[in-house]
Enzyme design. Structure first.
Site, mmCIF file in Angstrom:
data_model
loop_
_atom_site.group_PDB
_atom_site.id
_atom_site.type_symbol
_atom_site.label_atom_id
_atom_site.label_comp_id
_atom_site.label_asym_id
_atom_site.label_seq_id
_atom_site.Cartn_x
_atom_site.Cartn_y
_atom_site.Cartn_z
ATOM 1 N N ILE A 1 0.849 -1.194 0.000
ATOM 2 C CA ILE A 1 0.000 0.000 0.000
ATOM 3 C C ILE A 1 0.880 1.238 0.000
ATOM 4 O O ILE A 1 1.648 1.460 0.919
ATOM 5 C CB ILE A 1 -0.932 0.025 1.237
ATOM 6 C CG1 ILE A 1 -1.762 -1.253 1.303
ATOM 7 C CG2 ILE A 1 -1.826 1.255 1.202
ATOM 8 C CD1 ILE A 1 -2.480 -1.457 2.612
ATOM 9 N N LYS B 1 8.141 27.955 3.720
ATOM 10 C CA LYS B 1 6.797 28.435 3.409
ATOM 11 C C LYS B 1 6.417 29.499 4.422
ATOM 12 O O LYS B 1 6.540 29.277 5.615
ATOM 13 C CB LYS B 1 5.819 27.252 3.497
ATOM 14 C CG LYS B 1 4.358 27.651 3.589
ATOM 15 C CD LYS B 1 3.449 26.461 3.800
ATOM 16 C CE LYS B 1 2.053 26.954 4.185
ATOM 17 N NZ LYS B 1 1.111 25.841 4.376
ATOM 18 N N PRO C 1 -0.356 35.499 5.767
ATOM 19 C CA PRO C 1 1.012 35.183 6.186
ATOM 20 C C PRO C 1 1.020 34.419 7.513
ATOM 21 O O PRO C 1 0.012 34.398 8.227
ATOM 22 C CB PRO C 1 1.648 36.567 6.354
ATOM 23 C CG PRO C 1 0.520 37.464 6.701
ATOM 24 C CD PRO C 1 -0.709 36.905 6.034
ATOM 25 N N LEU D 1 -5.212 10.127 8.225
ATOM 26 C CA LEU D 1 -6.393 10.062 7.351
ATOM 27 C C LEU D 1 -7.500 9.197 7.949
ATOM 28 O O LEU D 1 -8.672 9.390 7.642
ATOM 29 C CB LEU D 1 -5.997 9.539 5.969
ATOM 30 C CG LEU D 1 -4.939 10.364 5.223
ATOM 31 C CD1 LEU D 1 -4.543 9.692 3.917
ATOM 32 C CD2 LEU D 1 -5.458 11.771 4.964
ATOM 33 N N SER E 1 -4.038 21.575 6.647
ATOM 34 C CA SER E 1 -4.356 21.111 7.997
ATOM 35 C C SER E 1 -3.962 19.658 8.252
ATOM 36 O O SER E 1 -3.912 19.240 9.409
ATOM 37 C CB SER E 1 -5.849 21.307 8.272
ATOM 38 O OG SER E 1 -6.613 20.711 7.239
#
Lengths: 516, 245
Positions: free
Chosen positions: A46, A82, A102, A341, A352
Site C-alpha cells: 500500500i 513556506k 502570512p 487520514l 491542515s
C-alpha cells in the site's frame, strides 16, 4: 488488572505513522531497556497518499522534539520554506485579485487589535490588511526566505513552515526512528485484528506470520481505517454538504530551469469549480486542482489544470485522488486511537493534514497513558478536542468560500447558500461586522486557527464591516500608528537583508545551519 | 565614474604598482574586527577580545579579534599607526586582501601605501610576478591553512555544543543603550559539563588551550571600553556581557 502501557503498536506508515512513532519513541525512552516499546507495521504494497506537502510552523517544534536537525531535514526531504499562502482570485476573480494569509501574526497582536484602525485609516494609507499590519507578505512577493544562513536552526526572522516531499519525509522519519530512537519496524500486511473480552485490541496478525501483542494501538492505516472503522465501526461524518470539493487532480511539474525561483508561500488560485494548489520545492512544483464533481467534470478539470500550468504539464499525466471530506464521529475507542487520514481528511486549503497529525501526536506522545485506566480520561480529552478542532477547521475553510463576491459559476453561488454554512460561522460573521475577531471568540486553550488568521482572511477578502463608521480612540490611533510603522520598518530591513528562497536552500545544502 | 577601490590583482593593471612597508590603516578595508587563524589566537588574546562570528556568506563560525564596538571603529589605530603588540596576518596583508568566491587576491588601489613611486614592485616591467609578490602569496596560503584549522576548531566546539551567543549591552554616559549581537563565545558551563572522553579529545587535538585563551580574552572587552572612551566616541559607562545558554 490495571495494565501498564509497555508496548505501543502503530498500524500504518506514511507521514502519520512515522511522525507518531518518532514522537512517542523520542518522548518515552523507547531506545532503552526501561522505555516504552514502539512497533510500526506497514505494508509494502500500500503506497502512501503523499499529498500532504505543506506544513504549519508547528513542524519546527515537532522535528526538534524528534531530534532531527533542520539541516538534515532540508537536505533529506527536498524541503523549502513556506511563509503563508496567497489566495488568488478568490474574492472577485479579476486578474488583480489576490491577498496573503502570512504566518506572522499582526505586529503587536498581543497588545492591540488593528482591524478597526486599519478600516478607518484605509483612505490615507491605501494598504491591504496584511501589508498594513505586517511585513511578511512583501517577503513572499519578493521570493525571499524567512531567515538567513546565519540564523540558527529552526529560528527565523519571520515565522515559517515548510513545503516538503511527503514520501522523502516519511523515509527520513522512518530511518531516524529505527536507527536512532529504537522503533521496531515490521514490513507486513495486517490480516487479522484480535480483541480481548473487554473489547480492547489485544494483538494483530499478519500475512507473513507475525502475531504482535500490544497495550495501546494507533490506527495510522489511512483511508482503510483498519481499526477505528473495521474493528470498532465508528461512523464517518461526511461534510460534503459544507465543503463541496470531492476530487483532486494532482500533478508534479518541473521548473523551466534549475535556478528558477522557489515561491516561499503556497499559491491557491480559485477556479470555476474549486481551486489549484501550487507548492514550490527545490526540484519541482507540486500542483493540483481540487474541485467539486457536482460542479464540473474530470475532463474539464484536467483542462483547467493544464491551462494553469502551461507547457510544463505537456506529456505528464495527473493523478486522480478522491477526497472524502469529513472525520470520524469519535477518534479514540478503548485502547485504540486514530491519527492521520483514518481520523479525518479535508481538502488541503490551509494545510491542515500534517498539523492535525502533530496536534494528535502532541496529546498522545507527551502524555502517553501510563496504564489502561488512564485511557478512559485521556481518550475523553482527546475526543473532545478533536470534535472541537474538526468543527472549527471546517468553519475556517468554509469562510474562504462564503466571503467570495464571485457569482460567475454555480460552485461559488452554491457556496454562499446559507443552508451550506455552519450556524456557528453564520453567527460569527454577524458579530464580526461590528466587532473584529478576538481571542474571546475562540475560547479553546489550544485553537488551531487563532483570531489573527480570521482577520487576514476576512480583511483579505474585503468582508464588509461597520468598523469604518466607528469612532477611533486615542489609544487605537497610538497603537495603529506605532504598529503600522513597525511593520514598515521591518519590511524595509528584511527586504534589504534576506536572501532568495532558493539561494538560502542551496547554502543550507552546502554549509548547513548552526544550532545556535 | 569612480573606480571600485578593491580590484583583483592583474599583471596589466597593476604592473607599475609599488607597495610601501607599514600597516594600512586606511578606511577602504576598515572593519571593527579581523578573522584569525587558529595559531594566532594565543597571541591575539594579549590585545583583543577573541570570539566567533558567523561568516555572512556561509553561516560557518570564524575566529575573529574585535577592535571596536561600532561597525567601523578601531580602538587600536591612532593616526597612522596601530598600537598593539600583535597584529593579525590579514591586517598585515593589507592593502592586499582576499575577496570573492573563490577567494582571489585583490588590491585596495586607494590605499596610501600604493600611491607613491617608492616601495616594492608586485610585477616586473615585463608583467611577471616579483619575488616579493611570490612571498606574499606563500604567506596567503599559510593564512588560508590557519583559517582552515580555525574552521576545524570551530566545528569541534560546535559539535560539542560549546558555542553560545554572546550579547554585549552597552550603556553610554548620556543614558543611551544599545545591544551588539552576532558574537559567539565558548560557554564555560557547557565546557564543565563535557564528558571526560570529549575533554581529552579536545586536549589531544590541541583545542583546549585555545578554548581557555578565548574565555580569558573576554576581559579585553573592558580594555576596549577604556580605549573607546579615550577617543572622541560617546563615553561608554558600562558593558554588560551575557552568554545565552
Amino acid at each position: 488488572m490495571d495494565k501498564a502501557v509497555k508496548h505501543v503498536v502503530i498500524v500504518g506508515g506514511g507521514s502519520a505513522g512515522w511522525i507518531t512513532a518518532a514522537r512517542i519513541a523520542a518522548k518515552n525512552n523507547t531506545g532503552s531497556a526501561d522505555g516504552v516499546a514502539v512497533t510500526l507495521i506497514e505494508s509494502e504494497t500500500i503506497g502512501t497518499i503523499g499529498v500532504g506537502e505543506g506544513t504549519w510552523p508547528t513542524m519546527r517544534n515537532t522535528l526538534r522534539k524528534i531530534g532531527i536537525t533542520e539541516t538534515e531535514f532540508v537536505r533529506a526531504c527536498d524541503a523549502a520554506f513556506k511563509q503563508g499562502a496567497k489566495f488568488v482570485q478568490w474574492t472577485d476573480g479579476t486578474p488583480e485579485d489576490g491577498y496573503y494569509h502570512p504566518l506572522n501574526p499582526p505586529q503587536g497582536a498581543t497588545q492591540a487589535n488593528l482591524s478597526g484602525y486599519w478600516e478607518r485609516s484605509r483612505q490615507t494609507h491605501g494598504l491591504d490588511f496584511a501589508d498594513a499590519v505586517d511585513f511578511q507578505a512583501a517577503l513572499c512577493e519578493a521570493g525571499l526566505a524567512p531567515k538567513s544562513i546565519t540564523s540558527p536552526e529552526y529560528a527565523g526572522i519571520a515565522n515559517y513552515a515548510y513545503h516538503l516531499d511527503a514520501v522523502k519525509f516519511a523515509n527520513l522519519l522512518r530511518d531516524h526512528s529505527v536507527s536512532k530512537l529504537g522503533v521496531t519496524h515490521i514490513i507486513a500486511d495486517v490480516t487479522e485484528i484480535l480483541q480481548s473480552e473487554d473489547g480492547d485490541i489485544a494483538s494483530v496478525k499478519t500475512k507473513q506470520g507475525h502475531h504482535i501483542e500490544g497495550d495501546f494501538f494507533i490506527d495510522c492505516s489511512g483511508f482503510a481505517a483498519l481499526m477505528i472503522e473495521k474493528v470498532y465501526g465508528v461512523p464517518f461524518i461526511d461534510c460534503n454538504d459544507v465543503l463541496f470539493n470531492d476530487h483532486a487532480l494532482a500533478l508534479q511539474v518541473p521548473y523551466h530551469t534549475e535556478e528558477a525561483p522557489i515561491a516561499s508561500h503556497t499559491i491557491s488560485t480559485a477556479q470555476d469549480a474549486g481551486w489549484i494548489w501550487d507548492i514550490g520545492l527545490p526540484t519541482r512544483r507540486g500542483t493540483g486542482y481540487v474541485y467539486s464533481s457536482r460542479h464540473t467534470t474530470h475532463d474539464a478539470a484536467e483542462t483547467v489544470l493544464r491551462r494553469y500550468l502551461g507547457s510544463v504539464s505537456d506529456g505528464l499525466t495527473p493523478r486522480l485522488i478522491k477526497i472524502r471530506s469529513g472525520h470520524r464521529q469519535t477518534f479514540w475507542v478503548n485502547n485504540c486511537v486514530a491519527i492521520g487520514l483514518s481520523n479525518g481528511f479535508l481538502e488541503p486549503l490551509e494545510a491542515s493534514a500534517l498539523m492535525l497529525i502533530e496536534t494528535a501526536v502532541d496529546m498522545v506522545a507527551d502524555r502517553l497513558p501510563e496504564n489502561r485506566s488512564a485511557m478512559a480520561i485521556l481518550s475523553a480529552q482527546f475526543n473532545n478536542a478533536f470534535t472541537h478542532h474538526w468543527a472549527r477547521i471546517i468553519e475556517f475553510l468554509k469562510l474562504h468560500y462564503v466571503l467570495t463576491k464571485r457569482t460567475d459559476t454555480a460552485f461559488w453561488r452554491d457556496n454562499c447558500d446559507p443552508a451550506t454554512i455552519p450556524q456557528v460561522l453564520q453567527d460569527q460573521l454577524k458579530l464580526w461586522r461590528h466587532h473584529p475577531p478576538t481571542a474571546q471568540d475562540f475560547p479553546h486553550h489550544r485553537e488551531v486557527f487563532s483570531w489573527p488568521s480570521y482577520q487576514y482572511v476576512l480583511h483579505g477578502m474585503r468582508f464588509e464591516t461597520a468598523l469604518g463608521q466607528g469612532r477611533t480612540t486615542q489609544e487605537e490611533t497610538l497603537n495603529g500608528t506605532r504598529f503600522f510603522a513597525a511593520a514598515e520598518a521591518l519590511r524595509q530591513k528584511t527586504l534589504r537583508e534576506l536572501p532568495k528562497n532558493r539561494d538560502l536552500l542551496d547554502k543550507i545544502k552546502a554549509f548547513g545551519l548552526q544550532t545556535v | 565614474m569612480s573606480r571600485p577601490a578593491i580590484v583583483p590583482l592583474n599583471s596589466q593593471r597593476h604592473r607599475n604598482v609599488r607597495l610601501c612597508d607599514g600597516i594600512d590603516v586606511s578606511t577602504s578595508l576598515a572593519a571593527n574586527h579581523a578573522w584569525l587563524g587558529l595559531d594566532e589566537v594565543q597571541l591575539a588574546v594579549c590585545d583583543y577580545p577573541v570570539a566567533f562570528l558567523k561568516d555572512a556568506q556561509t553561516g560557518q563560525f570564524v575566529l575573529m579579534a574585535l577592535f571596536g564596538f561600532d561597525p567601523q571603529q578601531n580602538c587600536f589605530v591612532h593616526g597612522n599607526s596601530w598600537h598593539a603588540t600583535f597584529v593579525p596576518r590579514s591586517i598585515l596583508l593589507r592593502p592586499l586582501a582576499l575577496v570573492g568566491a573563490p577567494l582571489t587576491l585583490a588590491l585596495d588601489e586607494a590605499s596610501p601605501l600604493v600611491q607613491g613611486q617608492s616601495g616594492k614592485r608586485l610585477f616586473d616591467p615585463a608583467g611577471l610576478e616579483t619575488d616579493f609578490l611570490t612571498n606574499i602569496r606563500a604567506g596567503v596560503s599559510t593564512m588560508l591553512e590557519t583559517f582552515q584549522a580555525a574552521h576545524r576548531f570551530a566545528k569541534a566546539c560546535s559539535a560539542h555544543g560549546l558555542i553560545k551567543p554572546l550579547l554585549l549591552d552597552l550603556t553610554d554616559i548620556q543614558g543611551g543603550s544599545r545591544r551588539i549581537e552576532g558574537l559567539y563565545q565558548i560557554s564555560q558551563t557547557a565546557l564543565q559539563e563535557l564528558a571526560e572522553a570529549d575533554v581529552l579529545a579536545l586536549h589531544r587535538d590541541g583545542f583546549l588551550q585555545t578554548i581557555y585563551a578565548m574565555i580569558h580574552s573576554l576581559g579585553q572587552i573592558n580594555r576596549l571600553q577604556q580605549l573607546s572612551n579615550a577617543t572622541d566616541h560617546i563615553g561608554i559607562k558600562h558593558v554588560e556581557m551575557s552568554l545565552i545558554a
